[in-house]
Design a protein around this motif. Sequence first.
Motif, PDB file in Angstrom:
ATOM      1  N   VAL A  83       0.853  -1.198   0.000  1.00  0.00           N
ATOM      2  CA  VAL A  83       0.000   0.000   0.000  1.00  0.00           C
ATOM      3  C   VAL A  83       0.884   1.242   0.000  1.00  0.00           C
ATOM      4  O   VAL A  83       1.821   1.358   0.811  1.00  0.00           O
ATOM      5  N   GLY A  84       0.604   2.148  -0.895  1.00  0.00           N
ATOM      6  CA  GLY A  84       1.322   3.418  -0.948  1.00  0.00           C
ATOM      7  C   GLY A  84       0.366   4.558  -1.245  1.00  0.00           C
ATOM      8  O   GLY A  84      -0.844   4.352  -1.403  1.00  0.00           O
ATOM      9  N   TYR A  85       0.904   5.750  -1.298  1.00  0.00           N
ATOM     10  CA  TYR A  85       0.050   6.899  -1.630  1.00  0.00           C
ATOM     11  C   TYR A  85       0.812   7.859  -2.523  1.00  0.00           C
ATOM     12  O   TYR A  85       2.046   7.895  -2.548  1.00  0.00           O
ATOM     13  N   ARG A  86       0.047   8.634  -3.259  1.00  0.00           N
ATOM     14  CA  ARG A  86       0.596   9.719  -4.073  1.00  0.00           C
ATOM     15  C   ARG A  86      -0.337  10.912  -3.964  1.00  0.00           C
ATOM     16  O   ARG A  86      -1.528  10.809  -4.290  1.00  0.00           O
ATOM     17  N   VAL A  87       0.194  11.999  -3.455  1.00  0.00           N
ATOM     18  CA  VAL A  87      -0.552  13.247  -3.393  1.00  0.00           C
ATOM     19  C   VAL A  87       0.318  14.319  -4.029  1.00  0.00           C
ATOM     20  O   VAL A  87       1.473  14.070  -4.384  1.00  0.00           O
ATOM     21  N   ARG A  88      -0.219  15.497  -4.190  1.00  0.00           N
ATOM     22  CA  ARG A  88       0.540  16.557  -4.823  1.00  0.00           C
ATOM     23  C   ARG A  88       1.812  16.851  -4.035  1.00  0.00           C
ATOM     24  O   ARG A  88       1.776  17.121  -2.849  1.00  0.00           O
ATOM     25  N   MET A  89       2.947  16.780  -4.712  1.00  0.00           N
ATOM     26  CA  MET A  89       4.263  17.075  -4.150  1.00  0.00           C
ATOM     27  C   MET A  89       4.731  16.072  -3.092  1.00  0.00           C
ATOM     28  O   MET A  89       5.661  16.339  -2.358  1.00  0.00           O
ATOM     29  N   ASP A  90       4.085  14.896  -2.993  1.00  0.00           N
ATOM     30  CA  ASP A  90       4.512  13.917  -1.994  1.00  0.00           C
ATOM     31  C   ASP A  90       4.033  12.538  -2.434  1.00  0.00           C
ATOM     32  O   ASP A  90       2.898  12.386  -2.899  1.00  0.00           O
ATOM     33  N   SER A  91       4.883  11.525  -2.277  1.00  0.00           N
ATOM     34  CA  SER A  91       4.464  10.166  -2.606  1.00  0.00           C
ATOM     35  C   SER A  91       5.321   9.169  -1.847  1.00  0.00           C
ATOM     36  O   SER A  91       6.481   9.439  -1.529  1.00  0.00           O
ATOM     37  N   GLN A  92       4.723   8.018  -1.553  1.00  0.00           N
ATOM     38  CA  GLN A  92       5.443   6.880  -0.981  1.00  0.00           C
ATOM     39  C   GLN A  92       4.922   5.630  -1.668  1.00  0.00           C
ATOM     40  O   GLN A  92       3.887   5.073  -1.280  1.00  0.00           O
ATOM     41  N   THR A  93       5.623   5.219  -2.711  1.00  0.00           N
ATOM     42  CA  THR A  93       5.266   4.015  -3.451  1.00  0.00           C
ATOM     43  C   THR A  93       6.558   3.282  -3.819  1.00  0.00           C
ATOM     44  O   THR A  93       7.655   3.820  -3.656  1.00  0.00           O
ATOM     45  N   SER A  94       6.386   2.070  -4.315  1.00  0.00           N
ATOM     46  CA  SER A  94       7.535   1.288  -4.783  1.00  0.00           C
ATOM     47  C   SER A  94       7.053   0.379  -5.894  1.00  0.00           C
ATOM     48  O   SER A  94       5.869   0.353  -6.241  1.00  0.00           O
ATOM     49  N   LYS A  95       7.984  -0.412  -6.447  1.00  0.00           N
ATOM     50  CA  LYS A  95       7.609  -1.339  -7.510  1.00  0.00           C
ATOM     51  C   LYS A  95       6.685  -2.437  -6.996  1.00  0.00           C
ATOM     52  O   LYS A  95       6.040  -3.155  -7.772  1.00  0.00           O
ATOM     53  N   HIS A  96       6.615  -2.618  -5.661  1.00  0.00           N
ATOM     54  CA  HIS A  96       5.755  -3.634  -5.062  1.00  0.00           C
ATOM     55  C   HIS A  96       4.355  -3.107  -4.752  1.00  0.00           C
ATOM     56  O   HIS A  96       3.484  -3.893  -4.351  1.00  0.00           O
ATOM     57  N   THR A  97       4.138  -1.812  -4.914  1.00  0.00           N
ATOM     58  CA  THR A  97       2.862  -1.205  -4.515  1.00  0.00           C
ATOM     59  C   THR A  97       1.739  -1.623  -5.464  1.00  0.00           C
ATOM     60  O   THR A  97       1.856  -1.479  -6.689  1.00  0.00           O
ATOM     61  N   ILE A  99      -1.746  -1.118  -4.175  1.00  0.00           N
ATOM     62  CA  ILE A  99      -2.854  -0.225  -3.814  1.00  0.00           C
ATOM     63  C   ILE A  99      -2.278   1.179  -3.698  1.00  0.00           C
ATOM     64  O   ILE A  99      -1.462   1.444  -2.807  1.00  0.00           O
ATOM     65  N   GLU A 100      -2.655   2.048  -4.588  1.00  0.00           N
ATOM     66  CA  GLU A 100      -2.197   3.430  -4.538  1.00  0.00           C
ATOM     67  C   GLU A 100      -3.372   4.321  -4.136  1.00  0.00           C
ATOM     68  O   GLU A 100      -4.384   4.393  -4.835  1.00  0.00           O
ATOM     69  N   VAL A 101      -3.242   4.949  -2.977  1.00  0.00           N
ATOM     70  CA  VAL A 101      -4.234   5.926  -2.540  1.00  0.00           C
ATOM     71  C   VAL A 101      -3.779   7.285  -3.053  1.00  0.00           C
ATOM     72  O   VAL A 101      -2.675   7.738  -2.713  1.00  0.00           O
ATOM     73  N   ILE A 102      -4.564   7.902  -3.882  1.00  0.00           N
ATOM     74  CA  ILE A 102      -4.147   9.129  -4.556  1.00  0.00           C
ATOM     75  C   ILE A 102      -5.195  10.214  -4.378  1.00  0.00           C
ATOM     76  O   ILE A 102      -6.376   9.922  -4.153  1.00  0.00           O
ATOM     77  N   THR A 103      -4.745  11.430  -4.476  1.00  0.00           N
ATOM     78  CA  THR A 103      -5.709  12.525  -4.515  1.00  0.00           C
ATOM     79  C   THR A 103      -6.199  12.686  -5.953  1.00  0.00           C
ATOM     80  O   THR A 103      -5.563  12.227  -6.906  1.00  0.00           O
TER      81      THR A 103
END
Length: 845
Positions: A83-97, A99-103
Amino acid sequence: MLQSALPVDLVLPELTSALARSSNAVLVAPPGAGKTTRVPLAVLEEPWMAGKKILMLEPRRMAARSAAHYMASSLGEKVGGTVGYRVRMDSQTSKHTRIEVITEGILTRMLQTDPSLEEAGIVIFDEFHERSLQADLGLALCLEAQRVLREDLRLLVMSATIEAKPVASLMGGAPVIISEGKRYPVETRYYPRQGAAEQLAQHTVRVIKHAIAHDSGDILVFLPGEGEIRRVQGLLLSSGLPDAEVLPLYGALSQEAQEKALARGAAGKRKIVLSTSIAETSLTVEGVHVVIDAGLMRVPRFSPRTGMSRLETVQVSAASAEQRRGRAGRLGPGVCYRLWTEEQQQQLEPSGKPEMMETDLAPLMLELAAWGTHDPAQLSFLDQPPEGAVNQAVELLQLLGAMDKSGQLSIHGRKMAEQPLHPRLSHMVLRAMEHEERLGVLACDLAVLLAERDVLRWQQKDAAEADIVLRLQVLRAAGHEGETAFRGGLAEMKAAKRLVQEASRLKRSFGLQQALSDGSYDHLSGVLLAYAYPDRVGMPRRSGGAGLQLSGGRGAVLQPVQPLSAAPMLAAAELDDTGTAGRIRLAAWLEPAELERYFADSIKETRSVFWDAQSGTVRARLYRTFGSLILQERTLARPDPQEVAAALMEAVRTEGLDILPWNKTAVAYRQRLAFLHQADASWPDVSDEALLERLDDWLLPFLDGLGSRNDLQRLQVQQALEALVPWDKRQRLNEGAPTHCTVPSGSRIPVDYSDPSSPVVAVRLQELFGLHTTPLIGFGRMPVTLHLLSPASRPVQVTRDLASFWRNTYHEVKKDLKGRYPKHYWPDDPLTAVPTNRVRPRQQG
């Protein structure tokens, strides 16, 4: 392993079964049911996922981070793994992610880059009831991608309170799954203010203290904005609450402060969380049993009249009030204090308006143009955007050079659409980079300042200076450890440091390396703001009146006691839209020479030859303009004679035909033509409307050499009117509309055509003796109206049938006239009598 059961778990089998059968679904579940954190994990390993990713949209950055952390924790992992996230100017993801929680804005960027979303198996729209612009746009684009490119792509709309039927219909008749949730009873208490004088902060603190004394559990307080939160927090801390912890919660806080407000409180202390509407649905605040609701929220409103957005404090809807109330019943029985009356509760709107209907649509129209359409009606929106706001957005994008008149995106517009900024700000950065990299760095700093809340927001609005350079100085101070170049406290410094980090990320996205601008280009801040807001360049009014004239046509005012008051020009980034002249909140100094240098292509040179009604003269001017601003004006010594004549004709149209010298001869000539036109439409129409419409035909040729009201007095109006009459008709004019009528006495009596339907001949009765019938005009077809006069030229009788007058009325009239004028000639038989214009006929005298 998943943690303790949540209400949504009961419907997960039904939901996964529906998604196996259908591409789309709608899930309705109340706040606290667990839909945000349970559903993505439940569908992750479904066969139709085939190892693809889940994209879940959250309306706020705080909610996205919180959901990602909670799901990662439930899997025993850290964020950035499964599980990772991507928001404006910030993200925590990897090649294993997976589920991406995004804005929501992130989804739009992804769709523009890859319209088919090849890596995604499902897109989940969480908290869709908030109806943000980006959520509506994202769903419309996903439906289009699904229809054209990816039949296998699943779409799931999740909401706490929404009418599911319209959404399901929009999604092609998608199945609707409803989770009832687990709700504990919540007692509702209404606590309105004690009189109009009680301020919101004082009222809220009073109710908080009452709740501390009478109710157990942590307290969640809903307030409209950061300013109200700070005031309530200050009052609570100053009053002394040793057993309570007061924590703010709003979007501009640091992530650390947000997490502290959401977490369970310290042992032995009651937690009081002061929050904006951010905690209404998406976030779970641990330990809350008491909700205190001020019933207000701050929303952006776009004004088509001014082309500007503003934050407006409004009453919450009934649906929002119910969601806030539900926050008190998640863990057990709770209490909700509403700071209004039961009567006011009944008057609340059922639900809030979609952001689409009340916001600036420039970002939407830029996204649609990048997608390949300029017509929102071509996509499946739950609500079509207002036409007026769409047109205004298109006009702005054309002004910024993002698209042409046909709606096609330019190369510059394509670059603008690739950036996670409002079109105004992306245009500003791109134009700055065309000049010099260091100017681009400054533009990025400004873009971050303009996209976020004012870093001087703790100051009173009326006291804070509008100069944006002060904000740049704050940003630079926050970028250096230990410096505190402004009066804010630790929280303000942390907020400013967060902006520094966002500025750094923004610069990297534009390929810029420098961390912060060094101040050497601050004097060009006005130029950069003018790039972003070309419609808000202002200069003092030329008339000498108060305030400024803006290039977009509006007026504006600036607080007088500040350095910007002396600016020859300025560029405004923020101003309210109250009244006819908005107050400027944020601006930068702009030198005229800088405008000339950087906006040479936008400065127009125009000639104007116009009628000055005050002086009664045609004026000729050369103007250099920027939008509605007149930068320079000078007199044209030798204006084009044709333009002068056109200005004179405009004066006639404006002031009317009375501006012309209508002497008796011209008036009479026009009246004769009007008489003939009424009898025969082939004769020219000389009514006011017709003459004004045909000024080019009859007046223009006679204006050569004229240039003022006095000059017009030399005009021969009759001669001008004659230009309307064809040559053959001009020869017959006297035959059809003679100027005079010769009567038996030999006198030539003028014909009065002032009433074209009834021309008049006024003649003394004695001059008509011997005339058997009424004289005819109009080529022998119309009898004149005879006004028969006494010897003293007083009216005696009006008739159009002279023969009838002689037979039936003359003898009665004769008796009266003979008594009053005994010396005059009054024969018994007027048909055989000798006409005379004297007392008696000559042969009898």
